[in-house]
Motif scaffolding. Structure first.
Motif, PDB file in Angstrom:
ATOM      1  N   THR A 165       0.745  -1.372  -0.052  1.00 27.61           N
ATOM      2  CA  THR A 165      -0.327  -0.001  -0.023  1.00 27.61           C
ATOM      3  C   THR A 165       0.859   1.371   0.004  1.00 27.61           C
ATOM      4  OG1 THR A 165      -1.478  -1.143   1.184  1.00 27.61           O
ATOM      5  CG2 THR A 165      -1.832   0.897   1.297  1.00 27.61           C
ATOM      6  N   ILE A 166       0.621   2.128  -1.045  1.00 28.09           N
ATOM      7  CA  ILE A 166       1.607   3.321  -0.829  1.00 28.09           C
ATOM      8  C   ILE A 166       0.673   4.449  -0.974  1.00 28.09           C
ATOM      9  CG2 ILE A 166       3.373   2.273  -2.202  1.00 28.09           C
ATOM     10  CD1 ILE A 166       2.859   3.599  -4.698  1.00 28.09           C
ATOM     11  N   LYS A 167       1.225   5.583  -0.677  1.00 26.09           N
ATOM     12  CA  LYS A 167       0.390   6.966  -0.457  1.00 26.09           C
ATOM     13  C   LYS A 167       0.500   7.913  -1.816  1.00 26.09           C
ATOM     14  CE  LYS A 167       0.756   7.403   4.461  1.00 26.09           C
ATOM     15  NZ  LYS A 167       2.091   6.969   5.214  1.00 26.09           N
ATOM     16  N   ASN A 168       1.517   7.532  -2.428  1.00 29.52           N
ATOM     17  CA  ASN A 168       1.552   8.261  -3.664  1.00 29.52           C
ATOM     18  C   ASN A 168       0.785   7.929  -4.792  1.00 29.52           C
ATOM     19  OD1 ASN A 168       2.385   9.830  -5.805  1.00 29.52           O
ATOM     20  ND2 ASN A 168       4.554   9.968  -5.195  1.00 29.52           N
ATOM     21  N   GLU A 183      -7.518  11.512   2.268  1.00 28.99           N
ATOM     22  CA  GLU A 183      -8.687  11.846   1.721  1.00 28.99           C
ATOM     23  C   GLU A 183      -8.635  13.238   1.056  1.00 28.99           C
ATOM     24  OE1 GLU A 183     -12.314  10.387   2.948  1.00 28.99           O
ATOM     25  OE2 GLU A 183     -11.204   8.770   2.357  1.00 28.99           O
ATOM     26  N   LYS A 184      -9.422  13.420   0.173  1.00 26.98           N
ATOM     27  CA  LYS A 184      -9.590  14.980  -0.306  1.00 26.98           C
ATOM     28  C   LYS A 184     -10.016  15.686   0.857  1.00 26.98           C
ATOM     29  CE  LYS A 184     -11.032  14.277  -5.053  1.00 26.98           C
ATOM     30  NZ  LYS A 184     -11.900  14.557  -5.977  1.00 26.98           N
ATOM     31  N   PRO A 185      -9.615  17.015   0.837  1.00 29.56           N
ATOM     32  CA  PRO A 185     -10.216  17.897   1.783  1.00 29.56           C
ATOM     33  C   PRO A 185     -11.629  18.165   1.379  1.00 29.56           C
ATOM     34  CG  PRO A 185      -8.577  19.042   0.395  1.00 29.56           C
ATOM     35  CD  PRO A 185      -8.623  17.402  -0.134  1.00 29.56           C
ATOM     36  N   GLN A 186     -12.585  18.237   2.463  1.00 30.58           N
ATOM     37  CA  GLN A 186     -13.828  18.564   2.081  1.00 30.58           C
ATOM     38  C   GLN A 186     -14.037  20.044   1.915  1.00 30.58           C
ATOM     39  OE1 GLN A 186     -16.749  16.307   2.363  1.00 30.58           O
ATOM     40  NE2 GLN A 186     -14.888  14.740   2.182  1.00 30.58           N
ATOM     41  N   ILE A 200       2.027  26.107   3.324  1.00 32.65           N
ATOM     42  CA  ILE A 200       2.338  26.182   1.771  1.00 32.65           C
ATOM     43  C   ILE A 200       1.630  25.028   0.838  1.00 32.65           C
ATOM     44  CG2 ILE A 200       4.419  26.141   0.152  1.00 32.65           C
ATOM     45  CD1 ILE A 200       6.017  27.463   2.523  1.00 32.65           C
ATOM     46  N   THR A 201       1.089  25.550  -0.120  1.00 35.49           N
ATOM     47  CA  THR A 201       0.272  24.416  -1.034  1.00 35.49           C
ATOM     48  C   THR A 201       1.455  23.438  -1.448  1.00 35.49           C
ATOM     49  OG1 THR A 201      -1.320  26.345  -1.519  1.00 35.49           O
ATOM     50  CG2 THR A 201      -1.269  24.371  -2.909  1.00 35.49           C
ATOM     51  N   GLY A 202       2.509  24.255  -2.186  1.00 37.80           N
ATOM     52  CA  GLY A 202       3.668  23.374  -2.929  1.00 37.80           C
ATOM     53  C   GLY A 202       4.554  23.999  -3.070  1.00 37.80           C
ATOM     54  N   ALA A 203       5.783  23.628  -3.324  1.00 42.23           N
ATOM     55  CA  ALA A 203       7.194  24.492  -3.758  1.00 42.23           C
ATOM     56  C   ALA A 203       7.595  23.910  -4.939  1.00 42.23           C
ATOM     57  CB  ALA A 203       8.158  23.862  -2.512  1.00 42.23           C
ATOM     58  N   LEU A 213      -4.022  15.654  -2.462  1.00 42.17           N
ATOM     59  CA  LEU A 213      -3.426  15.533  -0.996  1.00 42.17           C
ATOM     60  C   LEU A 213      -4.333  16.594  -0.207  1.00 42.17           C
ATOM     61  CD1 LEU A 213       0.109  16.033  -1.926  1.00 42.17           C
ATOM     62  CD2 LEU A 213      -0.969  13.683  -1.140  1.00 42.17           C
ATOM     63  N   PRO A 214      -4.256  16.295   1.111  1.00 45.43           N
ATOM     64  CA  PRO A 214      -4.920  17.426   2.210  1.00 45.43           C
ATOM     65  C   PRO A 214      -4.298  18.438   2.029  1.00 45.43           C
ATOM     66  CG  PRO A 214      -3.785  15.712   3.308  1.00 45.43           C
ATOM     67  CD  PRO A 214      -3.656  15.048   1.937  1.00 45.43           C
ATOM     68  N   GLU A 215      -4.927  19.274   2.746  1.00 43.47           N
ATOM     69  CA  GLU A 215      -4.110  20.950   3.116  1.00 43.47           C
ATOM     70  C   GLU A 215      -2.933  20.896   3.914  1.00 43.47           C
ATOM     71  OE1 GLU A 215      -6.497  24.342   4.269  1.00 43.47           O
ATOM     72  OE2 GLU A 215      -8.141  23.184   3.192  1.00 43.47           O
ATOM     73  N   THR A 216      -1.836  21.398   3.243  1.00 43.59           N
ATOM     74  CA  THR A 216      -0.454  21.404   4.100  1.00 43.59           C
ATOM     75  C   THR A 216      -0.747  22.241   5.331  1.00 43.59           C
ATOM     76  OG1 THR A 216       0.521  21.615   2.167  1.00 43.59           O
ATOM     77  CG2 THR A 216       2.007  22.068   3.957  1.00 43.59           C
ATOM     78  N   GLU A 217      -0.422  21.656   6.497  1.00 40.86           N
ATOM     79  CA  GLU A 217      -0.474  22.439   7.688  1.00 40.86           C
ATOM     80  C   GLU A 217       0.747  23.242   8.171  1.00 40.86           C
ATOM     81  OE1 GLU A 217      -1.912  19.966  11.111  1.00 40.86           O
ATOM     82  OE2 GLU A 217      -1.975  18.355   9.607  1.00 40.86           O
ATOM     83  N   ALA A 218       0.605  24.433   8.774  1.00 41.77           N
ATOM     84  CA  ALA A 218       1.764  25.049   8.986  1.00 41.77           C
ATOM     85  C   ALA A 218       2.589  24.202  10.156  1.00 41.77           C
ATOM     86  CB  ALA A 218       1.453  26.234   9.786  1.00 41.77           C
TER      87      ALA A 218
END
Ligand SMILES: Nc1ncnc2c1ncn2[C@@H]1O[C@H](COP(=O)(O)OP(=O)(O)OP(=O)(O)O)[C@@H](O)[C@H]1O
Ligand SMILES: [Mg+2]
Length: 379
Positions: A45-48, A85-88, A237-240, A359-364
């Protein structure tokens, strides 16, 4: 030949799943191993969720078993993807910076590879595509956005929002800009320690009237230092994106940059790598490409790290000149340079969309210091 489950697990221990740190047995990615004679079935089982990641892991498993256990083993790998899970829709409300949809950090390992140039041009392209865009010049040691957007002489005004006084970003070419450069004299070197720098940045983020933005681009200083950590501490940050030139020295540093974002404790999705100065093109001979710094280095690095290559920007005199006079090259319509930045920007947008879907939102992140050792926790 009778294969043993133990030997198979040992072979699988030599494989690390990208982004998960430990080997795949330790991380729990291997959910079952069954052997009969020279046949083996491995369930993982992988996450990516990307097809590329699945294929890569599958190939690594085949190679590891063939190499460490039995070169003629017949192997079947069942891959299950366990993407978070996708963010609601309603979780979006709680964003720390209301009104800002996506924060994209532009980083590099090495200095001078063109982060600021790329940031300015992506911002221009996004604005041309109709997005609401802001740029935060987080390079407090060498701010360059005021020059690149020809607004060096401007100062952010103060406005009142909901009874609070806030900084209004300076605007040009449809892009909102804040930079420490607006508050210092042009020839004054800003030598600050991490905490002071972080405070100034926090003000430009939270005490600013950015309004509604689809994208806030962060032009980071070079390297992987404490300023980067401070920024990731304060911001989801959403992404880099990581900028590199094709030389090995730059690529090695870009790799460190990617690793910084992918560390378990930081975990900012890397949207991809941008190769800047990918080849030299004389303005009058746009079809001639000279690979003076080497060819396809960033492409190979991207493949190696299993992240997308977002674009290849040529080394062109007009890109440098445009930056110096404060009219980013992406504004020059119908040029090969505009095309290159357009393609790059489309890819960045696409990767942001993919990322938000998967992916879910990035948390600070929150850093806590305990008795001289520091631990990094999720908020
Ligand atoms: N593709 C390009 N073609 C020509 N010149 C370029 C290109 N990209 C960047 N430059 C020039 O290279 C110099 C360095 O670029 P830039 O300031 O964007 O790099 P940086 O990575 O932000 O640097 P720093 O690490 O100091 O922040 C600038 O003079 C810029 O105009
Ligand atoms: Mg810069």
């Amino acid at each position: 030949m009778k294969l043993s489950k133990q030997d198979i697990l040992k072979a699988l221990e030599t494989i690390t799943v990208p982004g998960e740190g430990q080997n795949m047995v330790e991380s729990g990615s291997v959910t079952n191993v069954v052997t009969f004679g020279d046949e083996v079935i491995v369930d993982i089982t992988i996450k990516n969720p990307s097809l590329q990641a699945r294929k890569k892991t599958e190939v690594e498993i085949l190679q590891a078993i063939h190499k460490h256990v039995y070169e003629k083993a017949k192997i079947k790998v069942n891959v299950k993807v366990d993407a978070p899970e996708k963010p609601q829709a309603n979780t979006i409300k709680g964003k720390p910076i209301p009104g800002i949809q996506n924060i994209v950090a532009v980083a590099s390992g090495k200095g001078g590879v063109g982060k600021s140039t790329v940031t300015a041009n992506i911002a221009i392209m996004l604005a041309k595509m109709g997005f609401k865009v802001g740029v935060l010049d987080a390079d407090i040691y060498g701010p360059s956005m005021p020059i690149m957007f020809d607004v060096e002489m401007e100062k952010p005004l103060s406005v009142t929002v909901d009874g609070k006084s806030k900084m209004k970003p300076v605007e040009n070419y449809g892009v909102k800009i804040l930079s420490i450069g607006f508050f210092t004299k042009p020839d004054q070197a800003v030598i600050w320690r991490g905490p002071m720098a972080a405070k100034a940045l926090n003000q430009m983020i939270f005490d600013a009237a950015w309004g509604e933005l689809d994208f806030l681009l962060l032009d980071l200083p070079p390297g992987t230092g404490d300023i980067h950590l401070s920024i990731m501490q304060s911001l989801p940050i959403t992404g880099a994106v990581v900028v590199s030139t094709p030389q090995n020295v730059a690529l090695a540093d870009a790799k460190k940059g990617v690793a910084m974002f992918q560390q378990d404790s930081i975990n900012v999705p890397v949207l991809g790598i941008i190769e800047n100065m990918a080849y030299f093109t004389p303005e009058e001979l746009p079809n001639n490409k000279y690979y003076i710094f080497g060819k396809e280095g960033a492409k190979h690095l991207a493949e190696d790290l299993d992240v997308p290559l977002l674009g290849e920007i040529p080394l062109v005199q007009s890109i440098r000149e445009a930056g110096d006079v404060g009219r980013p090259a992406a504004m020059q319509v119908a040029t090969p340079t505009e095309k290159a930045f357009e393609k790059l920007t489309q890819n960045v947008v696409q990767e942001v969309v993919n990322r938000n879907e998967n992916l879910p939102e990035t948390e600070a992140i929150k850093i806590t210091t305990m008795a001289g050792c520091s631990a990094v926790n999720k908020k």
